[in-house]
Each structure stands twice: as structure tokens, then as C-alpha cells.
Enzyme design. Structure first.
Site, PDB file in Angstrom:
ATOM      1  CE1 TYR A 286      -3.500  -2.648   0.616  1.00 32.24           C
ATOM      2  CE2 TYR A 286      -4.636  -0.637   1.241  1.00 32.24           C
ATOM      3  CZ  TYR A 286      -4.675  -1.966   0.873  1.00 32.24           C
ATOM      4  OH  TYR A 286      -5.891  -2.598   0.768  1.00 32.24           O
TER       5      TYR A 286
ATOM      6  CE  LYS B 118       2.157 -17.309  -3.349  1.00 31.11           C
ATOM      7  NZ  LYS B 118       1.358 -18.549  -3.456  1.00 31.11           N
TER       8      LYS B 118
ATOM      9  CG  ASP C   7      -1.560 -19.980  -2.010  1.00 29.74           C
ATOM     10  OD1 ASP C   7      -1.036 -19.987  -0.886  1.00 29.74           O
ATOM     11  OD2 ASP C   7      -1.003 -20.489  -3.012  1.00 29.74           O
TER      12      ASP C   7
ATOM     13  CG  ASP D 235      -8.152  -4.731   1.586  1.00 31.67           C
ATOM     14  OD1 ASP D 235      -9.089  -4.250   2.251  1.00 31.67           O
ATOM     15  OD2 ASP D 235      -8.096  -4.680   0.338  1.00 31.67           O
TER      16      ASP D 235
ATOM     17  CG  ASP E  83     -13.754  -7.206   2.086  1.00 31.02           C
ATOM     18  OD1 ASP E  83     -13.459  -6.508   3.077  1.00 31.02           O
ATOM     19  OD2 ASP E  83     -14.323  -6.760   1.067  1.00 31.02           O
TER      20      ASP E  83
HETATM   21  C1  IPM Z   1     -10.396  -1.350   4.092  1.00 31.07           C
HETATM   22  C2  IPM Z   1     -10.628  -0.665   2.765  1.00 31.07           C
HETATM   23  C3  IPM Z   1      -9.478   0.282   2.489  1.00 31.07           C
HETATM   24  C4  IPM Z   1      -8.200  -0.543   2.383  1.00 31.07           C
HETATM   25  C5  IPM Z   1      -9.641   1.198   1.274  1.00 31.07           C
HETATM   26  C6  IPM Z   1     -10.931   1.979   1.307  1.00 31.07           C
HETATM   27  C7  IPM Z   1      -8.473   2.144   1.113  1.00 31.07           C
HETATM   28  O1  IPM Z   1     -10.797  -1.614   1.759  1.00 31.07           O
HETATM   29  O2  IPM Z   1     -10.219  -0.647   5.089  1.00 31.07           O
HETATM   30  O3  IPM Z   1     -10.409  -2.580   4.129  1.00 31.07           O
HETATM   31  O4  IPM Z   1      -7.902  -1.090   1.318  1.00 31.07           O
HETATM   32  O5  IPM Z   1      -7.491  -0.635   3.385  1.00 31.07           O
HETATM   33 MG    MG Z   2     -10.974  -3.604   2.465  1.00 34.78          MG
END
Ligand code: IPM
Ligand code: MG
Length: 393
Positions: free
Chosen positions: A142, A193, A225, A249, A253
């Protein structure tokens, strides 16, 4: 009476709706507590681009610097997606994390029995799932060197990002994970990884070295993975997951599906001090913005984390978590979670209900009542082992 200043950063899409909900819950909690909250709002993300031409305006940063904690909704939306990287709404959030060096992002994923039916996985796989992601947040790909087409010289035909980690960056976030594991079931799974990437071999070596200081904690390494697969195959096998920025990240999710909906998950971003940034894990969901149906739980539970970690107010954090559990136990859900037997309610209705429960839990008159005891029953699901001692301050 102590007084805390909290900056609310509603942002874009459903951000303002869920932050309004969390705002009301925080005011209710403070009304019954022995401290005052000063809640101030500031612009961030796309709306800040539109109004002042900067996704993190200097005025916002100043307010944040004078605050005890920050609570953010979400940033981003299609109307800003063609802007150059540095001018996008997301850049404001990344700059904020970096400015305060909030290197440890805690993302608890618990499966409440009431919500197990909302998840697409078989219920038996979800039993005892209680994860804590500790995501590195201010380094890695990032923030590494990059080159992007359009950065002044359009002649080149490639673009790149770089995953860079220093030993010190890995060490400090690894300590957060090991300390958290001590308060939970004593197990850290470090995700990397290392079979392909040099930065990830340094990650693994460094985590191994930090682990020597925690002989009571079991450390396991897993390739990202494989981790993605195991998270849906046997999620209950994990406890603390320590991840680099990008992998955390993605995997958080994925793991949100276990909890029924991305909309319910909170997060805390912490550095060396007590000031933290709290945000739901979900995004700005522009498709449902303004419809009044957004799930406010991620933001409301983030407010609970804020009370716990930045203000050191465990009792008040738990009262919010109990109130959320009580509303869910009564069958109330926003549309993203509602099944056939549930009552689908709007953002405002669910918030109202939670406020009602918070008020019942925190009002002195009801402290001893049976109702209150019932309302408190489920708080362990949220609060287990994420006590403030495990943070880095
Ligand atoms: C998160 C989001 C952020 C990230 C974005 C909005 C920059 O996806 O906090 O998970 O990638 O960290
Ligand atoms: Mg995110």
C-alpha cells in the site's frame, strides 16, 4: 468529569448514515456515564474532494490531532474513480492511517448464533468461529514505491507497486498479535507468501524471532492462498491471524461472510499511543446510499471498540455490544441479514432499538432488573479476549 473529543468522519456513500447511527448510540452511552463526549464532524474522502479539493483537508487533520479518537464511516464512490491515485477518496484514508502511524488494524470476526443462518456456509462449520485479524496497516504494498501511468511521463507501458517491509515494521505488529493471542486461545497464524516473495520471507523470519518472546503462544505460518481456502473450509481452526496489509484487506472481507454480512464487522486501527481510528470494515456501498437500509452494526460496534481501546471504558463498550446482541436476539436485522423469520428494519429502526437497549442497560434504575441480565447475556461473543491490555499502549 473527564471529557473526550471524538472526531466523526462520515465520508461517502452510506458512511454518513452509519456514522449518524453510531453518533446517537455514543451520545446515549455518554448520557449515562461519568464522562462527557465532545463529538465533532469533519470532512474526508470524496465529499471533501468536492467541497475543498482534498480528500484529507488540513482542517480535518488538525481536528484529528486534537482528538482522543476518530470514528470513520467509509470513503469512495464511482464518481471519483477516474481521478489520479493521490487525489482519490481512498488516498485521504491512507494518509490518515499513515499520519498517525496506526500500524495495527484489529478486525474481530465473531459468529453470533443468531446470525449463523445468514451466512452461506453450513452451520456446523461456523460453530465456535471467533477470529481476530491483526492486519499491518501502514506498510507493505500500500505504501511502497510505485510508478503509475499518468505520473508526468506517459511514455512507459507498465506500472508497478512494491511490497516493502522492514524488520521493525513486522516486529511491532507481530507483538500486537502475540499479546492478543495471550488473552485469547494462545494461537497465532501468520499469513504470508514466503514461497515466492522476498518481503514475505523477511516477514516470516521476523515473526519467528518475535515468537521466541512468547513461548506460551503457538505460532503457525500459512501461505495466503492456502489461508483463503482454509478460512471457508475450517474457520474455527483459526484464532489470531497476523497479516501483511494487502492480505489482511482481502482475507478480512472473505471472513466477513462467516459473520453473516460485511456490514456487521467493526475495526480498530491503533499505533503506539491511545488515539485510534475506528471504522466499519465495509465500504461506501454507493448502490444503497441514501436508501435508509444500510447496516449500522459495523459502525456501532466500532464505536464500542473506540470506547474500549482509546477511552479505556470497557463497561460502556460492553453495554453497546450487549445492546446489539439483544436487538439481534429479538430478530431485528437490516435487509442484508434478514432471513424469512426475521424482522427486516431500516437503519434508523435498528439504531432506535439498540439505543433503547443501551439506555435500559446503562440506566441505574434497571441495573438489577431481570431484563438487564438478559440483555447482557451475549456480550462475551464480542468482547472475548480483545481487552485493551493487548494493544500496544
Ligand atoms: C479497508 C478498505 C481500504 C483498504 C480502502 C478503502 C483504502 O478496503 O479498510 O479494508 O484497502 O485498506
Ligand atoms: Mg478492504
Amino acid at each position: 468529569m473527564s471529557r473526550f473529543r471524538i472526531v466523526l468522519l462520515p465520508g461517502d456513500g452510506i458512511g454518513p448514515e452509519v456514522i449518524a447511527a453510531a453518533h446517537r448510540v455514543l451520545e446515549t452511552v455518554a448520557g449515562a456515564a461519568d464522562f462527557d463526549l465532545e463529538l465533532v464532524e469533519a470532512a474526508i474522502g470524496g465529499n471533501a474532494i468536492d467541497t475543498v479539493g482534498d480528500p484529507l483537508p488540513p482542517a480535518t487533520l488538525r481536528l484529528c490531532e486534537e482528538s482522543d479518537a476518530m470514528l470513520l464511516g467509509a470513503v469512495g464512490g464511482p464518481q471519483w474513480s477516474s481521478l489520479p491515485a493521490a487525489d482519490r477518496p481512498e488516498a485521504g484514508l491512507l494518509r490518515l492511517r499513515k499520519h498517525f502511524e496506526l500500524f495495527a488494524n484489529l478486525r474481530p470476526v465473531t459468529v453470533l448464533p443468531e446470525l449463523a443462518a445468514a451466512a452461506p456456509l453450513k452451520p456446523e462449520l461456523l460453530r465456535d468461529v471467533d477470529l481476530l485479524f491483526v492486519r499491518e496497516l501502514t506498510g507493505g504494498i500500500y505504501f511502497g514505491p510505485r510508478r503509475e501511468q499518468g505520473d508526468g511521463d506517459d511514455a512507459f507501458d507498465n506500472a508497478f507497486d512494491t511490497m516493502v517491509y522492514s524488520v521493525a515494521e513486522v516486529e511491532r505488529v507481530a507483538h500486537v498479535a502475540f499479546q492478543a493471542a495471550r488473552r485469547r486461545s494462545g494461537k497465532v497464524t501468520s499469513v504470508d507468501k514466503a514461497n515466492v516473495l522476498a518481503s514475505m520471507r523477511l516477514w516470516r523470519r521476523t515473526v519467528d524471532q518475535v515468537a521466541e518472546q512468547y513461548p506460551d503462544v503457538t505460532l503457525q505460518h500459512i501461505l495466503v492462498d492456502n489461508c483463503a481456502m482454509q478460512l471457508v473450509r475450517e474457520p474455527a481452526a483459526f484464532d489470531v491471524l497476523l497479516t501483511p496489509n494487502l492480505f489482511g484487506d482481502v482475507l478480512s472481507d472473505e471472513a466477513s461472510v462467516l459473520a453473516g454480512s460485511l456490514g456487521t464487522l467493526p475495526s480498530a486501527s491503533l499505533g503506539d499511543g491511545s488515539r485510534g481510528l475506528y471504522e466499519p470494515v465495509h465500504g461506501s456501498a454507493p448502490d444503497i446510499a441514501g436508501a435508509g437500509i444500510a447496516n449500522p452494526l459495523g459502525a456501532i460496534l466500532s464505536a464500542a471498540l473506540l470506547l474500549r481501546y482509546s477511552l479505556d471504558r470497557e463497561a460502556e463498550a460492553r453495554s453497546i455490544e450487549s445492546a446489539v446482541a439483544a436487538a439481534l436476539a429479538a430478530g431485528y436485522r437490516t435487509a442484508d441479514l434478514a432471513g424469512v423469520d426475521d424482522v427486516a428494519v431500516s437503519t434508523d429502526e435498528l439504531t432506535e432499538l439498540i439505543i433503547h437497549h443501551v439506555a435500559a442497560i446503562t440506566s441505574p434504575a434497571s441495573q438489577s432488573s431481570q431484563d438487564t441480565a438478559k440483555l447482557r447475556y451475549n456480550t462475551e461473543h464480542f468482547a472475548r479476549g480483545v481487552g485493551h491490555e493487548e494493544t500496544t499502549r
